[in-house]
Design an enzyme around this catalytic site. Structure first.
Site, PDB file in Angstrom:
ATOM      1  N   ASP A   1       4.248  -7.155  -3.957  1.00  0.00           N
ATOM      2  CA  ASP A   1       3.033  -6.633  -4.589  1.00  0.00           C
ATOM      3  C   ASP A   1       3.003  -5.106  -4.517  1.00  0.00           C
ATOM      4  O   ASP A   1       2.106  -4.460  -5.059  1.00  0.00           O
ATOM      5  CB  ASP A   1       1.770  -7.267  -3.990  1.00  0.00           C
ATOM      6  N   SER A   2       4.050  -4.526  -3.886  1.00  0.00           N
ATOM      7  CA  SER A   2       4.241  -3.069  -3.947  1.00  0.00           C
ATOM      8  C   SER A   2       4.421  -2.618  -5.390  1.00  0.00           C
ATOM      9  O   SER A   2       4.351  -1.427  -5.674  1.00  0.00           O
ATOM     10  CB  SER A   2       5.455  -2.644  -3.109  1.00  0.00           C
TER      11      SER A   2
ATOM     12  N   ASP B   1       5.646 -12.516  -4.117  1.00  0.00           N
ATOM     13  CA  ASP B   1       4.612 -12.121  -3.150  1.00  0.00           C
ATOM     14  C   ASP B   1       3.252 -12.683  -3.564  1.00  0.00           C
ATOM     15  O   ASP B   1       2.865 -12.575  -4.736  1.00  0.00           O
ATOM     16  CB  ASP B   1       4.527 -10.586  -3.139  1.00  0.00           C
TER      17      ASP B   1
ATOM     18  N   LYS C   1       5.905 -15.202  -0.315  1.00  0.00           N
ATOM     19  CA  LYS C   1       5.611 -14.476   0.933  1.00  0.00           C
ATOM     20  C   LYS C   1       4.117 -14.235   1.016  1.00  0.00           C
ATOM     21  O   LYS C   1       3.486 -13.941   0.004  1.00  0.00           O
ATOM     22  CB  LYS C   1       6.361 -13.139   0.958  1.00  0.00           C
TER      23      LYS C   1
ATOM     24  N   GLU D   1       0.954 -12.422   3.684  1.00  0.00           N
ATOM     25  CA  GLU D   1       0.731 -11.505   4.805  1.00  0.00           C
ATOM     26  C   GLU D   1      -0.192 -12.108   5.854  1.00  0.00           C
ATOM     27  O   GLU D   1      -1.121 -12.846   5.536  1.00  0.00           O
ATOM     28  CB  GLU D   1       0.109 -10.196   4.283  1.00  0.00           C
TER      29      GLU D   1
ATOM     30  N   GLU E   1       6.821  -5.161   9.481  1.00  0.00           N
ATOM     31  CA  GLU E   1       6.667  -3.840   8.851  1.00  0.00           C
ATOM     32  C   GLU E   1       5.996  -2.858   9.807  1.00  0.00           C
ATOM     33  O   GLU E   1       4.960  -3.179  10.406  1.00  0.00           O
ATOM     34  CB  GLU E   1       5.845  -3.976   7.553  1.00  0.00           C
TER      35      GLU E   1
HETATM   36  O1  KIV Z   1       5.381  -5.680  -1.393  1.00  0.00           O
HETATM   37  C1  KIV Z   1       6.427  -5.341  -0.830  1.00  0.00           C
HETATM   38  O2  KIV Z   1       7.294  -4.662  -1.387  1.00  0.00           O
HETATM   39  C2  KIV Z   1       6.623  -5.773   0.554  1.00  0.00           C
HETATM   40  C3  KIV Z   1       7.802  -5.227   1.298  1.00  0.00           C
HETATM   41  C4  KIV Z   1       7.598  -3.801   1.610  1.00  0.00           C
HETATM   42  C5  KIV Z   1       8.129  -6.016   2.501  1.00  0.00           C
HETATM   43  O3  KIV Z   1       5.864  -6.528   1.063  1.00  0.00           O
END
Ligand code: KIV
Length: 267
Positions: free
Chosen positions: A46-47, A85, A114, A116, A184
């Protein structure tokens, strides 16, 4: 090409003493490039809200955006495990988590998702996702969706109590069924300690070399942006400079009437 990476392969790599290589990608082209380079895991993080869409945090990433980008990456990846994500507010209930995780698998072609944190709700969501056939990666330490709670991008687990809690969280995630856990912004010694105490691999970002694998954001790794690079990012190229220089030469050629007149442009 060796056979595709599946979620259980991550623990196998750890058992065999091999490090997990992970990187983010957000579209077809970057998916093709990182897969051909031989990484094990491609995370559609989600970055993308920051590096693709220009927001200052990951919070604006929505499920529809994540599905859209994960689908594009999955089209370009043949071997690596594509991880989608689960974005901010996509797992408010266990049912939401399963529905949204299911979208990343069914509509977008991810091989795992993934999420969090390690709250009771998150652990219940992990169990439900895995029970529905959806492999999950955990993510603890600094979790960007909680940036406002943390008050900034801060290293987590610095004191003894916080370190103990983080080890507990990692163990609870493992027990709930995650295939790996991202650490992280975690102190090096703590990340190494957690890694030694888990059977599943840890994948670090800003967590030191003692993790079982590493993940980097594509744009940081290849140097697409040269003005702002996070402290924990490793820049292996300066692709942003190469692109700027190429487009600059193209602009100069067009303006001078040279475009398509030079041999190297045509070749
Ligand atoms: O969203 C993302 O890119 C991440 C990584 C930095 C682990 O969660």
């Amino acid at each position: 090409m060796s056979r595709p990476v599946r979620a259980p392969d991550l623990s196998r790599l750890k058992r065999e003493g091999q490090r997990v290589v992970a990187v983010t990608a957000y579209d077809y082209a970057s998916g093709v490039m990182v897969d051909r380079a031989g990484v094990d895991v491609v995370l559609v993080g989600d970055s993308l809200a920051t590096v693709i869409l220009g927001h200052t945090t990951t919070l604006p990433a929505t499920m529809d955006v994540m599905v859209h980008h994960t689908r594009a990456v999955a089209r370009g990846v043949q071997r690596a495990l594509v991880v989608g994500d689960l974005p901010f507010l996509s797992c408010i209930t266990v049912e939401d988590a399963v529905r949204n995780g299911g979208r990343l698998m069914q509509e977008a072609g991810a091989g795992a998702v993934k999420l969090e944190g390690a709250s009771a709700l998150t652990l219940a969501a992990v169990r439900a996702l895995v029970a529905q056939g959806i492999p999950v990666l955990g993510h603890i330490g600094f979790t960007p969706q909680s940036v406002h709670v943390f008050g900034g991008h801060k290293v987590q687990g610095k004191d003894e109590e916080a370190a103990r809690r983080m080890l507990e969280e990692a163990r609870a995630l493992q027990q709930a069924g995650v295939s790996a856990v991202v650490l992280e912004l975690v102190p090096e010694a703590l990340a190494a300690h957690i890694s030694l105490n888990l059977e599943i691999p840890t994948i670090g970002i800003g967590a030191g070399p003692g993790c079982d694998g590493q993940i980097q954001v594509f744009h940081d790794l290849v140097g697409l942006f040269t003005d702002h690079v996070p402290r924990h990012a490793a820049r292996y190229a300066r692709v942003g400079d190469v692109i700027g220089e190429a487009v600059g030469r193209y602009a100069a050629d067009v303006r001078a009437g040279r475009f398509l007149a030079r041999e190297e442009v045509l070749s």
